[in-house]
Scaffold this motif. Structure first.
Motif, PDB file in Angstrom:
ATOM      1  N   SER A  94       0.927  -1.019  -0.112  1.00 18.78           N
ATOM      2  CA  SER A  94      -0.055  -0.058   0.026  1.00 18.78           C
ATOM      3  C   SER A  94       1.198   1.365  -0.338  1.00 18.78           C
ATOM      4  O   SER A  94       2.306   1.066   0.235  1.00 18.78           O
ATOM      5  CB  SER A  94      -1.136   0.057   1.357  1.00 18.78           C
ATOM      6  OG  SER A  94      -2.006  -0.949   1.421  1.00 18.78           O
ATOM      7  N   PHE A  95       0.311   2.458  -0.774  1.00 12.06           N
ATOM      8  CA  PHE A  95       0.815   3.349  -0.370  1.00 12.06           C
ATOM      9  C   PHE A  95       0.340   4.153   0.081  1.00 12.06           C
ATOM     10  O   PHE A  95      -1.430   4.597   0.756  1.00 12.06           O
ATOM     11  CB  PHE A  95       0.674   4.129  -2.066  1.00 12.06           C
ATOM     12  CG  PHE A  95       2.014   3.236  -2.679  1.00 12.06           C
ATOM     13  CD1 PHE A  95       2.969   3.862  -3.071  1.00 12.06           C
ATOM     14  CD2 PHE A  95       1.678   2.582  -3.649  1.00 12.06           C
ATOM     15  CE1 PHE A  95       4.136   2.961  -3.976  1.00 12.06           C
ATOM     16  CE2 PHE A  95       1.468   1.831  -4.749  1.00 12.06           C
ATOM     17  CZ  PHE A  95       3.492   1.858  -4.616  1.00 12.06           C
ATOM     18  N   VAL A  96       1.307   5.088   1.151  1.00 10.38           N
ATOM     19  CA  VAL A  96       0.533   6.260   2.203  1.00 10.38           C
ATOM     20  C   VAL A  96       0.666   7.369   2.440  1.00 10.38           C
ATOM     21  O   VAL A  96       2.215   7.721   2.065  1.00 10.38           O
ATOM     22  CB  VAL A  96       0.752   5.624   3.960  1.00 10.38           C
ATOM     23  CG1 VAL A  96      -0.187   3.799   3.687  1.00 10.38           C
ATOM     24  CG2 VAL A  96       2.012   5.470   3.791  1.00 10.38           C
ATOM     25  N   ALA A  97      -0.205   8.028   2.505  1.00  8.19           N
ATOM     26  CA  ALA A  97       0.120   9.473   3.323  1.00  8.19           C
ATOM     27  C   ALA A  97      -0.600  10.082   4.537  1.00  8.19           C
ATOM     28  O   ALA A  97      -1.233   9.719   4.436  1.00  8.19           O
ATOM     29  CB  ALA A  97       0.260  10.761   2.294  1.00  8.19           C
ATOM     30  N   GLU A  98       0.765  10.903   5.329  1.00 11.21           N
ATOM     31  CA  GLU A  98       0.006  11.186   5.582  1.00 11.21           C
ATOM     32  C   GLU A  98       0.833  12.845   6.549  1.00 11.21           C
ATOM     33  O   GLU A  98       1.445  13.184   6.445  1.00 11.21           O
ATOM     34  CB  GLU A  98      -0.079   9.972   6.676  1.00 11.21           C
ATOM     35  CG  GLU A  98       1.209   9.711   8.014  1.00 11.21           C
ATOM     36  CD  GLU A  98       1.101   8.726   8.355  1.00 11.21           C
ATOM     37  OE1 GLU A  98       0.634   8.456   9.791  1.00 11.21           O
ATOM     38  OE2 GLU A  98       2.282   7.667   8.175  1.00 11.21           O
ATOM     39  N   TYR A  99      -0.214  13.368   7.809  1.00 14.57           N
ATOM     40  CA  TYR A  99      -0.215  14.442   8.111  1.00 14.57           C
ATOM     41  C   TYR A  99      -0.115  14.336  10.238  1.00 14.57           C
ATOM     42  O   TYR A  99      -1.006  13.526  10.339  1.00 14.57           O
ATOM     43  CB  TYR A  99      -1.108  15.756   8.199  1.00 14.57           C
ATOM     44  CG  TYR A  99      -0.557  17.260   9.623  1.00 14.57           C
ATOM     45  CD1 TYR A  99       0.106  17.296   9.315  1.00 14.57           C
ATOM     46  CD2 TYR A  99      -1.688  16.439  10.596  1.00 14.57           C
ATOM     47  CE1 TYR A  99       0.483  18.372  10.075  1.00 14.57           C
ATOM     48  CE2 TYR A  99      -0.841  17.654  11.878  1.00 14.57           C
ATOM     49  CZ  TYR A  99       0.036  18.666  11.098  1.00 14.57           C
ATOM     50  OH  TYR A  99       0.170  19.537  12.150  1.00 14.57           O
ATOM     51  N   GLU A 100       0.673  14.556  10.980  1.00 10.92           N
ATOM     52  CA  GLU A 100       1.295  13.569  12.008  1.00 10.92           C
ATOM     53  C   GLU A 100       1.588  15.084  12.193  1.00 10.92           C
ATOM     54  O   GLU A 100       2.700  15.183  12.964  1.00 10.92           O
ATOM     55  CB  GLU A 100       1.721  12.480  11.970  1.00 10.92           C
ATOM     56  CG  GLU A 100       2.166  10.932  11.367  1.00 10.92           C
ATOM     57  CD  GLU A 100       3.105  10.766  11.053  1.00 10.92           C
ATOM     58  OE1 GLU A 100       3.525   9.468  12.004  1.00 10.92           O
ATOM     59  OE2 GLU A 100       4.035  10.898  10.113  1.00 10.92           O
ATOM     60  N   TYR A 101       0.952  14.961  14.152  1.00  6.79           N
ATOM     61  CA  TYR A 101       1.527  15.506  14.860  1.00  6.79           C
ATOM     62  C   TYR A 101       2.342  15.386  16.223  1.00  6.79           C
ATOM     63  O   TYR A 101       0.982  14.478  16.744  1.00  6.79           O
ATOM     64  CB  TYR A 101       0.114  16.813  14.893  1.00  6.79           C
ATOM     65  CG  TYR A 101       0.265  17.885  16.045  1.00  6.79           C
ATOM     66  CD1 TYR A 101       1.460  18.606  15.914  1.00  6.79           C
ATOM     67  CD2 TYR A 101      -0.126  18.053  17.483  1.00  6.79           C
ATOM     68  CE1 TYR A 101       0.986  20.204  16.929  1.00  6.79           C
ATOM     69  CE2 TYR A 101      -0.213  18.975  18.473  1.00  6.79           C
ATOM     70  CZ  TYR A 101       0.631  20.464  18.084  1.00  6.79           C
ATOM     71  OH  TYR A 101       1.247  21.072  19.260  1.00  6.79           O
ATOM     72  N   PHE A 102       3.276  15.545  16.331  1.00  6.35           N
ATOM     73  CA  PHE A 102       3.886  14.711  17.468  1.00  6.35           C
ATOM     74  C   PHE A 102       3.985  16.445  19.177  1.00  6.35           C
ATOM     75  O   PHE A 102       4.443  15.424  19.975  1.00  6.35           O
ATOM     76  CB  PHE A 102       5.715  15.347  17.795  1.00  6.35           C
ATOM     77  CG  PHE A 102       5.851  13.998  16.298  1.00  6.35           C
ATOM     78  CD1 PHE A 102       5.815  12.359  16.644  1.00  6.35           C
ATOM     79  CD2 PHE A 102       6.015  14.183  15.201  1.00  6.35           C
ATOM     80  CE1 PHE A 102       5.770  11.604  15.935  1.00  6.35           C
ATOM     81  CE2 PHE A 102       6.309  13.223  14.023  1.00  6.35           C
ATOM     82  CZ  PHE A 102       6.350  12.067  14.141  1.00  6.35           C
ATOM     83  N   GLY A 103       2.960  16.899  18.866  1.00  8.78           N
ATOM     84  CA  GLY A 103       3.407  17.870  20.052  1.00  8.78           C
ATOM     85  C   GLY A 103       3.948  18.835  20.310  1.00  8.78           C
ATOM     86  O   GLY A 103       5.335  19.159  19.773  1.00  8.78           O
ATOM     87  N   LYS A 104       4.662  19.216  21.883  1.00  7.45           N
ATOM     88  CA  LYS A 104       5.763  20.319  22.280  1.00  7.45           C
ATOM     89  C   LYS A 104       6.774  18.539  22.159  1.00  7.45           C
ATOM     90  O   LYS A 104       6.453  17.889  23.650  1.00  7.45           O
ATOM     91  CB  LYS A 104       5.474  20.519  23.212  1.00  7.45           C
ATOM     92  CG  LYS A 104       4.347  21.895  23.642  1.00  7.45           C
ATOM     93  CD  LYS A 104       4.558  22.734  24.589  1.00  7.45           C
ATOM     94  CE  LYS A 104       2.855  23.172  24.319  1.00  7.45           C
ATOM     95  NZ  LYS A 104       2.482  24.207  25.503  1.00  7.45           N
ATOM     96  N   ILE A 105       7.845  18.883  21.965  1.00 10.19           N
ATOM     97  CA  ILE A 105       8.682  17.759  22.122  1.00 10.19           C
ATOM     98  C   ILE A 105       9.771  17.955  22.379  1.00 10.19           C
ATOM     99  O   ILE A 105      10.705  17.095  22.979  1.00 10.19           O
ATOM    100  CB  ILE A 105       8.887  17.258  20.323  1.00 10.19           C
ATOM    101  CG1 ILE A 105       9.653  18.659  19.953  1.00 10.19           C
ATOM    102  CG2 ILE A 105       8.471  16.307  19.507  1.00 10.19           C
ATOM    103  CD1 ILE A 105      10.990  18.493  18.100  1.00 10.19           C
ATOM    104  N   ALA A 106       9.474  19.636  22.665  1.00  7.08           N
ATOM    105  CA  ALA A 106      10.980  19.748  24.550  1.00  7.08           C
ATOM    106  C   ALA A 106       9.778  20.856  24.958  1.00  7.08           C
ATOM    107  O   ALA A 106       9.334  22.208  24.423  1.00  7.08           O
ATOM    108  CB  ALA A 106      12.148  19.946  23.282  1.00  7.08           C
ATOM    109  N   LYS A 107       9.678  20.831  26.163  1.00  6.19           N
ATOM    110  CA  LYS A 107       9.689  22.248  26.728  1.00  6.19           C
ATOM    111  C   LYS A 107      10.499  22.184  28.048  1.00  6.19           C
ATOM    112  O   LYS A 107      11.275  21.586  29.096  1.00  6.19           O
ATOM    113  CB  LYS A 107       8.361  21.669  27.455  1.00  6.19           C
ATOM    114  CG  LYS A 107       7.759  22.834  28.321  1.00  6.19           C
ATOM    115  CD  LYS A 107       6.275  22.048  28.493  1.00  6.19           C
ATOM    116  CE  LYS A 107       5.316  23.529  29.419  1.00  6.19           C
ATOM    117  NZ  LYS A 107       5.861  24.672  29.385  1.00  6.19           N
TER     118      LYS A 107
END
Length: 185
Positions: free
Chosen positions: A153-166
């Motif tokens: 399968s071919f996939v396309a996506e948008y991923e949100y990782f949030g605050k990766i450092a604080k």
């Protein structure tokens, strides 16, 4: 003879449905990561090519679990002799939902948690400093899949990782828009 032809025709038409079915899969994506940082009045927004590998298991045609690792690469900004750079890697685990639209197309959604390791460096006027941070954050993704055959399968996506450092008021957020290939066993 007619039964063999009929069986082969049914099998050929049902093969794409098997790609949305249960089982294990692995995949890899390449895309564009964006990091947005705010450091006490100094902001950084940069894009770079990023990579991710992942694996998962679909318990049913609609629900599963997935884990992966993404290298979000380095974001950098230089201004008036000041250079700030952020290099991020993140691992995630998520529950997955798949909504088949037909035999070849499906919508994909994921919700879970990400754990990120970020190295930050800054230099100005011949002085430099660096540090790193490990941070857990919510993870979410939306995307689509196109089934080529029962395994690929071919996939396309948008991923949100949030605050990766604080660190206090300073923080870095990241997301990834990518496309890739998934192989189902």
């Amino acid at each position: 003879m007619k039964k063999n032809v009929l069986f082969a025709l049914i099998a050929a038409l049902a093969a794409p449905l098997a790609a949305h079915a249960e089982g294990a899969y692995i995949g890899g994506n390449v895309g564009r990561a964006e990091q947005k940082a705010d450091f006490d009045g100094f902001s950084l927004k940069d894009h770079n090519t990023a990579y991710k590998v992942y694996g998962g298991y679909n318990f049913t045609q609609n629900f599963g679990i997935e884990g992966g690792v993404a290298d979000l690469r380095e974001a950098e900004k230089s201004e008036s002799g000041l250079r700030v750079a952020s290099k991020a890697r993140t691992a995630y685990v998520a529950a997955t939902g798949t909504l088949p639209l037909n035999e070849q197309f499906a919508l994909i959604g994921k919700v879970g948690a990400a754990y990120s390791h970020v190295k930050v460096s800054a230099s100005a006027l011949g002085l430099s400093d660096s540090g790193s941070d490990n941070h857990a954050s919510p993870y979410a993704s939306v995307g689509a899949a196109f089934v080529l055959n029962k395994n690929v399968s071919f996939v396309a996506e948008y991923e949100y990782f949030g605050k990766i450092a604080k660190d206090g008021d300073a923080h870095i957020k990241a997301n990834l828009v990518s496309a890739g290939v998934r192989y189902t066993f």
